[in-house]
Write an enzyme that holds these catalytic residues in place. Structure first.
Site, PDB file in Angstrom:
ATOM      1  N   ASP A 141       0.876  -1.161   0.000  1.00 32.00           N
ATOM      2  CA  ASP A 141       0.000   0.000   0.000  1.00 32.00           C
ATOM      3  C   ASP A 141       0.924   1.225   0.000  1.00 32.00           C
ATOM      4  OD1 ASP A 141      -2.330   1.661   0.391  1.00 32.00           O
ATOM      5  OD2 ASP A 141      -1.804   1.742   2.515  1.00 32.00           O
ATOM      6  N   ASP A 170      -0.171   5.081   1.132  1.00 29.38           N
ATOM      7  CA  ASP A 170      -0.440   6.019   2.227  1.00 29.38           C
ATOM      8  C   ASP A 170      -0.440   5.303   3.582  1.00 29.38           C
ATOM      9  OD1 ASP A 170      -0.739   8.166   0.473  1.00 29.38           O
ATOM     10  OD2 ASP A 170      -2.860   7.712   0.155  1.00 29.38           O
ATOM     11  N   ASP A 174      -3.249  12.180  -0.177  1.00 24.02           N
ATOM     12  CA  ASP A 174      -4.412  12.935  -0.638  1.00 24.02           C
ATOM     13  C   ASP A 174      -4.766  14.092   0.301  1.00 24.02           C
ATOM     14  OD1 ASP A 174      -4.813  11.551  -2.974  1.00 24.02           O
ATOM     15  OD2 ASP A 174      -6.298  10.177  -2.140  1.00 24.02           O
ATOM     16  N   ASP A 231      -4.780   3.650  -3.425  1.00 23.02           N
ATOM     17  CA  ASP A 231      -5.929   4.496  -3.763  1.00 23.02           C
ATOM     18  C   ASP A 231      -5.509   5.960  -3.901  1.00 23.02           C
ATOM     19  OD1 ASP A 231      -8.522   4.846  -4.449  1.00 23.02           O
ATOM     20  OD2 ASP A 231      -9.361   4.627  -2.437  1.00 23.02           O
ATOM     21  N   ASP A 256      -2.064  -1.055   5.743  1.00 26.67           N
ATOM     22  CA  ASP A 256      -2.543  -0.510   7.015  1.00 26.67           C
ATOM     23  C   ASP A 256      -4.055  -0.391   7.093  1.00 26.67           C
ATOM     24  OD1 ASP A 256      -3.428   2.711   6.819  1.00 26.67           O
ATOM     25  OD2 ASP A 256      -2.277   1.950   5.132  1.00 26.67           O
TER      26      ASP A 256
END
Length: 285
Positions: free
Chosen positions: A50, A52, A61, A141, A221
Site C-alpha cells: 500500500d 499512504d 491525498d 488508492d 494498514d
C-alpha cells in the site's frame, strides 16, 4: 498450443489460491511439453505495498491541502464526500486547488515533503539491490502523479516494478484530473479499486509470462487492504501496521475463524526494518 498454455497458467493460479479449478482434467493430464514449460518458470518473492500510511507516513491525498494558502478546504468541498467515492471527492479537491491558481510545480514541491515511514527507504533500497530475486508492486488508492513524484524525489523508483493506482494528469489549464482505476464487482471495496482483483490479475499475468512467486509479502494498514490479504496463500505473509485498521480487522477475523484454517502468516510492524528482516531471511544473499 497457445490456448493450452493459458489454461495451464490459469490452473496453477486457481489451484494455489484455493478456488475450484475450471479445467482440473487439463492439470491432471498435462502433456510432457507442458510439464517442461512449468520447469522453466522463474521463482521469486513478491512484495506488495500500500502507499499512504505504509510506504509514506501520512495520507498523500490530504497532504496536498498544504499547498492551499490557509491549508483549509471550504465546507462546500469538504462536505461533498460520499462513502466509497474518495477518488471523485479528490477530483473536486484538485479542481478547487486549480481554481486558486496553484501551479503544478507548487503542488509538486509540497508533495515532495511528505515523509517516508521509518525504515521504508532502507527496505526499498534493499529491493533495488536484489531485483533478480524480488519483484515489488504498489497497489494504492492515491494517484499516479503523487506516487511518481514521491518515489522520484526519494530516489527509490527503481525498486518498484509496477504501480496500480488511479490515473492522474494535468490538463491545459494546469488542473489535475483523476480517474478511477477500474470498475469491479467486489462489494467489500471502494467503487474505484479492488486491490484483490488487481493482485490476482497481476499474479495470473506474471505466471503466463513465466514468473511465479514462492511467497508474497503484503504490506498495508487500511480497511481496503483486508480484501487482498484474504487472497493470499498459506506460506505468504501479511504485514499489517500496528495500531491501524488492518491489524484490528485481521485480529477480529482470526478470532471468528478459529484454529485450523489455512491462512497466511500475520506479522505486525512499526518500521520497515522489521519487514526487511523477514525479507532477508527469505532471499538468498
Amino acid at each position: 498450443m497457445h490456448h493450452i498454455d493459458d489454461a495451464w497458467s490459469n490452473e496453477l493460479i486457481w489451484h494455489s489460491y484455493g478456488f475450484p479449478s475450471p479445467q482440473k482434467c487439463l492439470c491432471l493430464n498435462a502433456p510432457k511439453s507442458e510439464i517442461s514449460e512449468q520447469r522453466r518458470i522463474i521463482m521469486k518473492t513478491l512484495l506488495v505495498f500500500d502507499f499512504d500510511h505504509t510506504l509514506v507516513d501520512d495520507n498523500s491525498d490530504t497532504w496536498v491541502i498544504q499547498c492551499i494558502p490557509d491549508q483549509c478546504l471550504p465546507d462546500l468541498v469538504k462536505n461533498s464526500y460520499q462513502k466509497g467515492r474518495w477518488t471523485e471527492y479528490m477530483g473536486r479537491v484538485m479542481s478547487y486547488i486549480g481554481d486558486q491558481d496553484i501551479s503544478p510545480d507548487t503542488i509538486r514541491s509540497v508533495m515532495e515533503t511528505i515523509p517516508f515511514t521509518d525504515g521504508m527507504i532502507e527496505l526499498l533500497t534493499f529491493i533495488v539491490s536484489n531485483k533478480n530475486d524480488i519483484d515489488c508492486i504498489i497497489i494504492s488508492d492515491s494517484n499516479t502523479v503523487f506516487i511518481d513524484w514521491i518515489l522520484q524525489v526519494a530516489g527509490v523508483q527503481a525498486a518498484v516494478d509496477q504501480v496500480f493506482t488511479n490515473p492522474a494528469t494535468f490538463d491545459k489549464r494546469g488542473y489535475m484530473e483523476i480517474e478511477c482505476y477500474h470498475s469491479h464487482q467486489c462489494s467489500q471495496c471502494p467503487v474505484n479499486l479492488c486491490k484483490r482483483k488487481v493482485l490476482v490479475d497481476f499474479l495470473a499475468g506474471q505466471l503466463k509470462g513465466g514468473v511465479d512467486y514462492q511467497r508474497t509479502f503484503y504490506v498495508g494498514d487500511g480497511g481496503n487492504d483486508l480484501c487482498p490479504s484474504n487472497s493470499l496463500r498459506e506460506g505468504d505473509v501479511v504485514f499489517p501496521r500496528k495500531g491501524y485498521t488492518l491489524e484490528r480487522l485481521l485480529s477480529r477475523q482470526s478470532a471468528q475463524q478459529g484454529e485450523g484454517s489455512s491462512n497466511p502468516r500475520v506479522i505486525g510492524w512499526t518500521s520497515g526494518r522489521e519487514i526487511l528482516m523477514e525479507l532477508k531471511a527469505c532471499v538468498p544473499l
